[in-house]
Design a protein around this motif. Structure first.
Motif, PDB file in Angstrom:
ATOM      1  N   LEU A   1      -4.387  -8.619 -13.010  1.00 53.42           N
ATOM      2  CA  LEU A   1      -4.057 -10.001 -13.361  1.00 53.42           C
ATOM      3  C   LEU A   1      -2.802 -10.458 -12.628  1.00 53.42           C
ATOM      4  CD1 LEU A   1      -4.723  -9.720 -17.194  1.00 53.42           C
ATOM      5  CD2 LEU A   1      -6.114 -11.005 -15.554  1.00 53.42           C
ATOM      6  N   VAL A   2      -1.830  -9.577 -12.533  1.00 57.71           N
ATOM      7  CA  VAL A   2      -0.593  -9.888 -11.812  1.00 57.71           C
ATOM      8  C   VAL A   2      -0.867 -10.011 -10.322  1.00 57.71           C
ATOM      9  CG1 VAL A   2       1.739  -9.094 -11.292  1.00 57.71           C
ATOM     10  CG2 VAL A   2       0.765  -8.690 -13.571  1.00 57.71           C
ATOM     11  N   THR A   3      -1.615  -9.056  -9.791  1.00 58.75           N
ATOM     12  CA  THR A   3      -1.919  -9.051  -8.350  1.00 58.75           C
ATOM     13  C   THR A   3      -2.644 -10.315  -7.933  1.00 58.75           C
ATOM     14  OG1 THR A   3      -2.024  -6.633  -8.299  1.00 58.75           O
ATOM     15  CG2 THR A   3      -3.130  -7.811  -6.510  1.00 58.75           C
ATOM     16  N   MET A   4      -3.653 -10.715  -8.697  1.00 64.74           N
ATOM     17  CA  MET A   4      -4.433 -11.900  -8.315  1.00 64.74           C
ATOM     18  C   MET A   4      -3.638 -13.184  -8.527  1.00 64.74           C
ATOM     19  SD  MET A   4      -8.398 -10.931  -9.296  1.00 64.74           S
ATOM     20  CE  MET A   4      -8.151 -10.813 -11.070  1.00 64.74           C
ATOM     21  N   ARG A   5      -2.789 -13.218  -9.537  1.00 61.83           N
ATOM     22  CA  ARG A   5      -1.981 -14.417  -9.757  1.00 61.83           C
ATOM     23  C   ARG A   5      -0.975 -14.604  -8.636  1.00 61.83           C
ATOM     24  NH1 ARG A   5       0.897 -15.505 -15.546  1.00 61.83           N
ATOM     25  NH2 ARG A   5      -0.298 -17.376 -16.056  1.00 61.83           N
ATOM     26  N   GLU A   6      -0.529 -13.519  -8.044  1.00 66.74           N
ATOM     27  CA  GLU A   6       0.410 -13.611  -6.925  1.00 66.74           C
ATOM     28  C   GLU A   6      -0.224 -14.242  -5.686  1.00 66.74           C
ATOM     29  OE1 GLU A   6       1.776  -9.596  -6.569  1.00 66.74           O
ATOM     30  OE2 GLU A   6       3.380  -9.851  -8.067  1.00 66.74           O
ATOM     31  N   MET A   7      -1.543 -14.418  -5.685  1.00 70.79           N
ATOM     32  CA  MET A   7      -2.223 -15.124  -4.592  1.00 70.79           C
ATOM     33  C   MET A   7      -2.116 -16.634  -4.759  1.00 70.79           C
ATOM     34  SD  MET A   7      -5.665 -12.788  -4.239  1.00 70.79           S
ATOM     35  CE  MET A   7      -5.518 -10.989  -4.296  1.00 70.79           C
ATOM     36  N   GLY A   8      -1.445 -17.069  -5.821  1.00 68.20           N
ATOM     37  CA  GLY A   8      -1.209 -18.502  -6.013  1.00 68.20           C
ATOM     38  C   GLY A   8      -2.310 -19.220  -6.751  1.00 68.20           C
ATOM     39  N   VAL A   9      -3.077 -18.479  -7.570  1.00 65.62           N
ATOM     40  CA  VAL A   9      -4.177 -19.096  -8.309  1.00 65.62           C
ATOM     41  C   VAL A   9      -4.070 -18.750  -9.791  1.00 65.62           C
ATOM     42  CG1 VAL A   9      -5.773 -19.086  -6.356  1.00 65.62           C
ATOM     43  CG2 VAL A   9      -5.674 -17.107  -7.887  1.00 65.62           C
ATOM     44  N   PRO A  10      -4.633 -19.601 -10.658  1.00 67.59           N
ATOM     45  CA  PRO A  10      -4.730 -19.232 -12.077  1.00 67.59           C
ATOM     46  C   PRO A  10      -5.644 -18.016 -12.241  1.00 67.59           C
ATOM     47  CG  PRO A  10      -5.132 -21.589 -11.756  1.00 67.59           C
ATOM     48  CD  PRO A  10      -5.157 -20.953 -10.395  1.00 67.59           C
ATOM     49  N   VAL A  11      -5.368 -17.211 -13.261  1.00 67.33           N
ATOM     50  CA  VAL A  11      -6.199 -16.042 -13.518  1.00 67.33           C
ATOM     51  C   VAL A  11      -6.870 -16.171 -14.882  1.00 67.33           C
ATOM     52  CG1 VAL A  11      -4.958 -14.449 -12.034  1.00 67.33           C
ATOM     53  CG2 VAL A  11      -4.214 -14.734 -14.397  1.00 67.33           C
ATOM     54  N   VAL A  12      -8.098 -15.659 -14.918  1.00 65.30           N
ATOM     55  CA  VAL A  12      -8.933 -15.694 -16.118  1.00 65.30           C
ATOM     56  C   VAL A  12      -9.204 -14.247 -16.526  1.00 65.30           C
ATOM     57  CG1 VAL A  12     -11.119 -16.497 -17.092  1.00 65.30           C
ATOM     58  CG2 VAL A  12     -10.043 -17.780 -15.211  1.00 65.30           C
ATOM     59  N   PHE A  13      -9.156 -13.978 -17.820  1.00 65.12           N
ATOM     60  CA  PHE A  13      -9.566 -12.655 -18.290  1.00 65.12           C
ATOM     61  C   PHE A  13     -10.874 -12.778 -19.051  1.00 65.12           C
ATOM     62  CE2 PHE A  13      -9.509  -9.158 -21.509  1.00 65.12           C
ATOM     63  CZ  PHE A  13      -9.792  -8.145 -20.605  1.00 65.12           C
ATOM     64  N   ASP A  14     -11.896 -12.089 -18.553  1.00 66.77           N
ATOM     65  CA  ASP A  14     -13.202 -12.061 -19.200  1.00 66.77           C
ATOM     66  C   ASP A  14     -13.208 -10.916 -20.204  1.00 66.77           C
ATOM     67  OD1 ASP A  14     -15.844 -11.735 -19.929  1.00 66.77           O
ATOM     68  OD2 ASP A  14     -16.648 -12.049 -17.925  1.00 66.77           O
TER      69      ASP A  14
END
Length: 270
Positions: free
Chosen positions: A182-195
């Motif tokens: 979640l941290v890694t993907m958010r650092e790409m500058g996008v909102p993150v969703v947890f399924d």
């Protein structure tokens, strides 16, 4: 972060929690309306943004004779009925690039399933629709490798993209969640969703269908909220034991209320 505007009233990544929720399969118009009625009212009560989710076609079922859904024509009509009655945005999966224009003409958010997150033609078609896109991280993908999927959509000029964590394969018939993703993907500058519900799936665990460990939805959802998410994804059904698909990992109405209440409390502490 680049927030994702879904509607006039909902922007994911703007500081307010969003629920993406509904039945796995759009089993019927009545079922879709029943779930949307419950979740839209619950989200109003808890001050959570709400996006209705249901799939008109489950193209990756375990068994050859498994129920796939009502099909594109009927399924889109169910989604349209939900949006019109409850004034909420709607989301559904896409599987083939040629269907994207038809689906995008009805729904507010396009979702790329985890198994298809590397399919360039599908990602480009989703991007060209200029609709918000939720890309699920493949069970076989490292979170940092999702930058490739993200770039395929962004190169179309569409920056309304979210990335979704839904567990990673861990041996046969099992998934685990690495919250660092979640941290890694958010650092790409996008909102993150947890399924939260697909993350407790046991793929193929019932032989001709996937199983699931519903009891782990609650702790995983709480953990994800503590790490930091912008939206929570949950499959919800009034009677999960009778659901056409994903029953073992779907939430009933009582458990959905319990999960959302606690996740909202943790989210508001961030």
């Amino acid at each position: 972060m680049n927030p994702v505007k879904v509607s006039e009233n909902i922007t994911i990544g703007s500081g307010k929690l969003t629920l993406i929720g509904g039945p796995c399969t759009a089993e019927s118009r009545d079922l879709c309306l029943e779930v949307a009625d419950f979740l839209s009212n619950l989200c109003k009560e808890l001050d959570i943004n709400y996006i209705f989710k249901a799939s008109y076609d489950k193209a990756n079922r375990s068994g050859a004779t498994s129920v796939r859904g009502p099909g594109i024509e009927a399924g889109l009509s169910y989604l349209e009925a939900v949006r019109d009655r409850y004034q909420v945005p709607v989301l559904t999966d896409i599987h083939d690039s040629y269907t994207v224009p038809e689906v995008a003409s009805v729904v507010d958010v396009l979702q790329v399933p985890a198994f298809l997150c590397r399919q360039t033609d599908l990602l480009v078609a989703a991007g060209k629709s200029m609709k918000p896109v939720n890309i699920k991280k493949g069970q076989f993908m490292a979170p940092e490798d999702m930058k490739g999927a993200l770039d395929k959509v962004r190169l179309t000029g569409n920056n309304n993209v979210m990335l979704c964590e839904r567990g990673s394969s861990f041996g046969y018939h099992n998934l685990v969640v690495d919250m660092r993703s979640l941290v890694t993907m958010r650092e790409m500058g996008v909102p993150v969703v947890f399924d939260a519900t697909h993350s407790v799936q046991l793929p193929g665990g019932l032989g001709n269908a996937s199983g699931g460990k519903r009891e782990f939805v609650f702790p995983l959802a709480r953990a994800a909220a503590a790490v930091g998410i912008d939206a929570l994804f949950c499959e919800v059904h009034p009677n999960p034991e009778k659901a056409f698909s994903d029953g073992p990992n779907s939430l009933d109405f009582a458990l959905a209320r319990q999960v959302l209440t606690k996740v909202k409390q943790i989210y508001d502490m961030q």
